[in-house]
Enzyme design. Structure first.
Site, PDB file in Angstrom:
ATOM      1  N   LYS A 107       0.847  -1.085  -0.042  1.00 55.81           N
ATOM      2  CA  LYS A 107       0.115   0.170   0.128  1.00 55.81           C
ATOM      3  C   LYS A 107       0.987   1.268   0.036  1.00 55.81           C
ATOM      4  CE  LYS A 107      -4.282  -1.929   1.778  1.00 55.81           C
ATOM      5  NZ  LYS A 107      -3.812  -3.235   2.095  1.00 55.81           N
TER       6      LYS A 107
HETATM    7  C1  LIG Z   1      -4.447  -4.124   1.317  1.00 54.95           C
HETATM    8  C2  LIG Z   1      -3.715  -5.585   1.383  1.00 54.95           C
HETATM    9  C3  LIG Z   1      -4.284  -6.673   0.475  1.00 54.95           C
HETATM   10  C4  LIG Z   1      -5.373  -6.688  -0.340  1.00 54.95           C
HETATM   11  O1  LIG Z   1      -5.279  -5.777  -1.350  1.00 54.95           O
HETATM   12  P1  LIG Z   1      -6.399  -5.224  -2.017  1.00 54.95           P
HETATM   13  O2  LIG Z   1      -5.885  -4.286  -3.022  1.00 54.95           O
HETATM   14  O3  LIG Z   1      -7.467  -4.626  -1.208  1.00 54.95           O
HETATM   15  O4  LIG Z   1      -7.241  -6.613  -2.866  1.00 54.95           O
HETATM   16  C5  LIG Z   1      -3.383  -7.751   0.299  1.00 54.95           C
HETATM   17  N1  LIG Z   1      -2.247  -7.717   1.289  1.00 54.95           N
HETATM   18  C6  LIG Z   1      -1.820  -6.994   2.088  1.00 54.95           C
HETATM   19  C7  LIG Z   1      -0.721  -6.945   2.956  1.00 54.95           C
HETATM   20  C8  LIG Z   1      -2.647  -5.496   2.131  1.00 54.95           C
HETATM   21  O5  LIG Z   1      -2.184  -4.828   3.126  1.00 54.95           O
END
Ligand SMILES: *Cc1c(COP(=O)(O)O)cnc(C)c1O
Length: 433
Positions: A107
Site C-alpha cells: 500500500k
Molecule cells: C490491502 C492488502 C491486501 C489486499 O489488497 P487489495 O488491493 O485490497 O485487494 C493484500 N495484502 C496486504 C498485505 C494488504 O495490505
C-alpha cells in the site's frame, strides 16, 4: 485524460478533480475514460528503463498535460523511492516483493503517489487540506507515511483504541509534524461513522477543507500498475506465458494488474487469490454479487466482504462475464491451508512468506501445478516481520525485524484520545485545524 463515474458515464471530470474528490459526487468510483496503449517498443525493451522511468511513462499517459513533465518527474522521484524486486525462488517461479516501503506493505506505493500528487495540487492552488482517515490498521499507516511532512496537508487518523496490533499502533502513532493519531474509544465502525459524519457536516466543511484519502482514489490505483511492468521487466524467459497471483481483498491490486494488461503488458492470466472471504470467487462463478460481512483470518488485510473495486473490474470488461473469466481465475484458502502454505514455501524454496503471500502461493500452485511451461509470479504484499508470531510458530525460526520497523517500535506513542461521540471530534477539529 478524462475520468468518469462508475455510476454515470456522463459525469466526467479531469484528473485533478478525480484525485482531489476521491469519490464522484454520485458515489461512483472514477475510471479513466479510455485505456491508452503503451508503445510496443517500450514493452519490448523494458529492461532499458529504470523503475522510475517506467512509472513516469505510464503516469504520463493517464495524466496527459495536467501536470508538466518536470513536476510529474518530481512526484515520481518522491514516491517511487523503493524497489519492487522479483525474486526467483524456483524454476520459473518468482515472488514479487512489494514490501520494501516505509510501512512494509504494498500500500506504500499507492499511498505515496497519491500523497505527492495531492501535495502538488495543494501547492499549485495555494490551499490547505485536512485529511481524515479511519483505519483498522494498515491503510492508516501507509497513508500517514505517504503524507508525512507534505506542506499544506494535515492528516488525522482515527483508529479504535486497543483494537490494532502493537506494531500497527506504533506505525500510526510515532509520526509527528502534520500527522495526528486520534485514538477513539470505540470500534473501527465508530471511526468510520465519525469520518462519514464529518464529511457531511456543512458547518465543519465551511471552516475546514476536508477530504478523504480513500483507498478507492484513482491516484492510489494507477501507481499500482507501475510495478506489474517493473515485475515483467525482471522475468528471465519472456517467451513463456506469465501468470500473476494476487492476494486480494478490496481488489485494488488486481484491478491495477488488469489495467496493466489492458494497456499492453503481456500477462496471460491473473489469479485472484482469496482467503475465506470469497465474494469475488462467487461472483465470477455465478455472475451475482452478494456482499457479506467479513470473516476474520490470518491474512487480515484481505478480510473484505464487499470489495469496492469490483465495480472497476466490471467496467474494464464492459460487464462481460465470459471475458472476465478468460483473464481471471480465483481460488480461496482458509487459515489452516494458509499456515501449511507458509511451511511449504519455506521447506521447498527456503523463502519466508507472510500469510497474504501464502494465499497467493497456494492459488498459483494449484492453478499451474508447477508446470514449468509458465512463469508464475506471486505478489508478496506484506513483509513477514509484520506477522512474526504466526511465522515463528509455523517455522520455528526467528523472524528478523527490518530496521525501518525497529526504529518506530522504539519511539514513544503519541495520540489524542477521544470518545466515539461526534461532537468531541468536531470540537477537536475546529480547535486544531
Ligand atoms: C490491502 C492488502 C491486501 C489486499 O489488497 P487489495 O488491493 O485490497 O485487494 C493484500 N495484502 C496486504 C498485505 C494488504 O495490505
Amino acid at each position: 485524460m478524462k475520468y468518469y463515474s462508475t455510476n454515470n458515464k456522463n459525469l466526467i471530470v479531469n484528473f485533478e478533480t478525480a484525485v482531489m474528490h476521491g469519490l464522484a459526487e454520485d458515489g461512483g468510483l472514477f475510471m479513466p475514460a479510455e485505456f491508452p496503449k503503451m508503445e510496443k517498443d517500450f514493452i519490448d525493451s523494458l529492461e532499458k528503463f529504470s523503475f522510475q522511468e517506467i512509472a513516469f511513462r505510464i503516469a504520463k499517459k493517464f495524466i496527459a498535460n495536467e501536470i508538466s513533465d518536470s513536476n510529474l518527474q518530481e512526484i515520481i522521484s518522491n514516491s517511487i523511492t523503493f524497489p519492487a524486486p522479483l525474486v526467483s525462488i524456483g524454476k520459473n517461479l518468482y515472488v514479487l516483493e512489494l514490501f520494501h516501503g516505509p510501512t512494509l506493505a504494498f500500500k506504500d506505493f499507492g499511498a505515496r503517489f497519491m500523497a505527492k500528487t495531492m501535495g502538488y495540487f495543494v501547492a499549485k492552488r495555494n490551499i490547505n487540506l485536512n485529511i481524515l482517515v479511519a483505519t483498522s490498521g494498515d491503510t492508516g499507516s501507509a497513508v500517514a507515511h505517504g503524507f508525512y511532512d507534505t506542506p499544506g496537508i494535515n492528516v488525522f487518523i482515527l483508529y479504535p483504541k486497543g483494537k490494532v496490533s502493537l506494531i500497527q499502533e506504533k506505525q500510526l502513532t510515532t509520526l509527528d509534524k502534520n500527522i495526528t493519531a486520534l485514538e477513539i474509544n470505540g470500534t473501527f465502525d465508530d471511526c468510520q461513522r465519525l469520518v462519514k459524519t464529518a464529511f457531511v457536516d456543512k458547518e465543519l466543511n465551511k471552516k475546514l477543507n476536508l477530504t478523504s484519502a480513500n483507498s478507492i482514489n484513482i491516484a492510489r490505483l494507477l501507481p499500482q500498475a507501475f510495478y506489474y511492468f517493473e515485475a515483467y521487466k525482471q522475468i528471465h524467459n519472456k517467451k513463456l506465458h506469465s501468470i500473476f497471483s494476487v492476494p486480494s481483498g478490496n481488489l485494488g491490486n488486481l484491478t491495477a494488474g488488469l489495467i496493466a494488461k489492458k494497456i499492453g503488458l503481456p500477462i496471460s492470466k491473473f489469479i485472484g487469490a482469496l482467503n475465506s472471504n470469497k465474494v469475488f470467487a462467487e461472483y465470477l462463478q455465478t455472475g451475482i454479487f452478494k456482499p457479506r460481512p467479513s470473516i476474520q483470518t490470518l491474512s487480515n488485510a484481505m478480510d473484505v466482504g464487499n470489495p469496492s473495486n469490483l465495480i472497476r473490474i466490471i467496467e474494464i470488461y464492459s460487464n462481460i462475464l465470459k471475458e472476465m473469466r478468460n483473464d481471471i481465475h480465483t481460488e480461496s484458502y482458509d487459515d489452516i491451508q494458509t499456515r501449511k502454505g507458509i511451511k511449504e514455501v519455506y521447506e521447498n524454496y527456503k523463502y519466508i512468506i507472510d500469510p497474504h503471500g501464502s494465499v497467493g502461493y497456494l492459488a498459483l500452485r494449484d492453478y499451474i501445478k508447477f508446470d514449468q511451461q509458465f512463469n508464475g509470479v506471486v505478489l508478496e504484499t506484506a513483509h513477514p516481520a509484520k506477522f512474526k508470531d504466526v511465522i515463528e510458530e509455523e517455522l520455528k525460526i526467528e523472524v528478523e525485524i527490518p530496521e525501518r520497523l525497529a526504529v518506530c517500535l522504539n519511539k514513544e506513542k503519541r495520540t489524542v484520545e477521544l470518545s466515539s461521540q461526534y461532537d468531541d471530534l468536531k470540537e477537536y477539529l475546529m480547535k486544531n485545524r
